[in-house]
Motif scaffolding. Structure first.
Motif, PDB file in Angstrom:
ATOM      1  N   GLU A   4       2.933 -10.590 -53.012  1.00  0.00           N
ATOM      2  CA  GLU A   4       3.803 -10.006 -51.986  1.00  0.00           C
ATOM      3  C   GLU A   4       4.697  -8.853 -52.773  1.00  0.00           C
ATOM      4  O   GLU A   4       5.369  -9.194 -53.761  1.00  0.00           O
ATOM      5  CB  GLU A   4       4.560 -10.887 -51.586  1.00  0.00           C
ATOM      6  N   MET A   8       4.521  -2.100 -50.723  1.00  0.00           N
ATOM      7  CA  MET A   8       3.480  -2.051 -50.045  1.00  0.00           C
ATOM      8  C   MET A   8       3.169  -2.503 -48.987  1.00  0.00           C
ATOM      9  O   MET A   8       3.595  -3.386 -48.433  1.00  0.00           O
ATOM     10  CB  MET A   8       2.339  -2.702 -51.308  1.00  0.00           C
ATOM     11  N   GLU A   9       2.203  -1.737 -48.153  1.00  0.00           N
ATOM     12  CA  GLU A   9       1.925  -2.081 -46.970  1.00  0.00           C
ATOM     13  C   GLU A   9       0.457  -2.887 -47.003  1.00  0.00           C
ATOM     14  O   GLU A   9      -0.475  -2.658 -47.901  1.00  0.00           O
ATOM     15  CB  GLU A   9       1.329  -0.856 -46.057  1.00  0.00           C
ATOM     16  N   GLY A  10       0.480  -3.816 -46.094  1.00  0.00           N
ATOM     17  CA  GLY A  10      -0.887  -4.839 -46.272  1.00  0.00           C
ATOM     18  C   GLY A  10      -0.459  -6.216 -45.580  1.00  0.00           C
ATOM     19  O   GLY A  10       0.887  -6.577 -45.824  1.00  0.00           O
ATOM     20  N   PRO A  11      -1.097  -7.198 -45.825  1.00  0.00           N
ATOM     21  CA  PRO A  11      -2.599  -6.842 -46.026  1.00  0.00           C
ATOM     22  C   PRO A  11      -3.530  -6.329 -44.997  1.00  0.00           C
ATOM     23  O   PRO A  11      -2.950  -6.614 -43.738  1.00  0.00           O
ATOM     24  CB  PRO A  11      -3.039  -8.425 -46.444  1.00  0.00           C
ATOM     25  N   TYR A  20      -6.016   2.702 -41.887  1.00  0.00           N
ATOM     26  CA  TYR A  20      -4.682   2.427 -42.247  1.00  0.00           C
ATOM     27  C   TYR A  20      -4.350   3.411 -43.704  1.00  0.00           C
ATOM     28  O   TYR A  20      -3.140   3.753 -43.612  1.00  0.00           O
ATOM     29  CB  TYR A  20      -4.528   0.938 -42.939  1.00  0.00           C
ATOM     30  N   TYR A  29      -3.274   0.736 -54.916  1.00  0.00           N
ATOM     31  CA  TYR A  29      -3.733  -0.238 -54.192  1.00  0.00           C
ATOM     32  C   TYR A  29      -4.126  -1.355 -54.939  1.00  0.00           C
ATOM     33  O   TYR A  29      -4.320  -1.397 -56.197  1.00  0.00           O
ATOM     34  CB  TYR A  29      -5.156   0.112 -53.254  1.00  0.00           C
ATOM     35  N   TRP A  66      -3.950  -3.906 -49.985  1.00  0.00           N
ATOM     36  CA  TRP A  66      -2.376  -3.617 -50.027  1.00  0.00           C
ATOM     37  C   TRP A  66      -2.452  -2.093 -50.351  1.00  0.00           C
ATOM     38  O   TRP A  66      -3.276  -1.891 -51.354  1.00  0.00           O
ATOM     39  CB  TRP A  66      -1.702  -4.483 -50.815  1.00  0.00           C
ATOM     40  N   CYS A  68       0.029   1.707 -51.256  1.00  0.00           N
ATOM     41  CA  CYS A  68       1.328   2.447 -50.880  1.00  0.00           C
ATOM     42  C   CYS A  68       0.923   3.925 -51.388  1.00  0.00           C
ATOM     43  O   CYS A  68       0.220   4.012 -52.408  1.00  0.00           O
ATOM     44  CB  CYS A  68       2.572   1.942 -51.667  1.00  0.00           C
TER      45      CYS A  68
END
Length: 112
Positions: A4, A8-11, A20, A29, A66, A68
């Motif tokens: 976590e 960062m974006e995801g999962p 995405y 990543y 994930w 960013c």
């Protein structure tokens, strides 16, 4: 250990990278097989989508990612180093590489 990182974006499923992640950007990543462990950390200084696709296609069974975007290659290198040291991913066989033509050092205290 559950991955976590708030920045960062995801999962996201590794089958949906193009939905995405935009191409032509610097970024970092993380890849995982099970959403609990960080199995690989990577970056691109110029095209995160392309580099991410390459890492996924190496056939190591990654199912989630994930990511960013970063504002510069230096920021991407620094974040990749941070994640590498924090999670010690088993599929990274070496410390993140310094970009060619730079003399940057890993920002993590105690790292040679």
């Amino acid at each position: 250990m559950r991955f976590e990182e708030t920045h960062m974006e995801g999962p996201f499923p590794t089958t949906e990278v193009s939905q995405y992640v935009d191409s032509g950007y610097t970024g970092v990543y993380v890849l995982s097989r099970n959403a609990r462990n960080v199995d690989y950390v990577g970056r691109s200084d110029s095209d995160i989508q392309g580099r991410l696709r390459t890492s996924i296609s190496e056939g190591r069974g990654y199912s989630l990612f994930w990511f960013c975007y970063e504002t510069s290659p230096m920021q991407a290198y620094r974040r990749e180093c941070y994640l590498y040291h924090k999670y010690n991913p088993p599929d990274n066989t070496a410390h993140p590489a310094v970009p060619p033509g730079t003399n940057w050092r890993c920002p993590i205290k105690g790292c040679p």
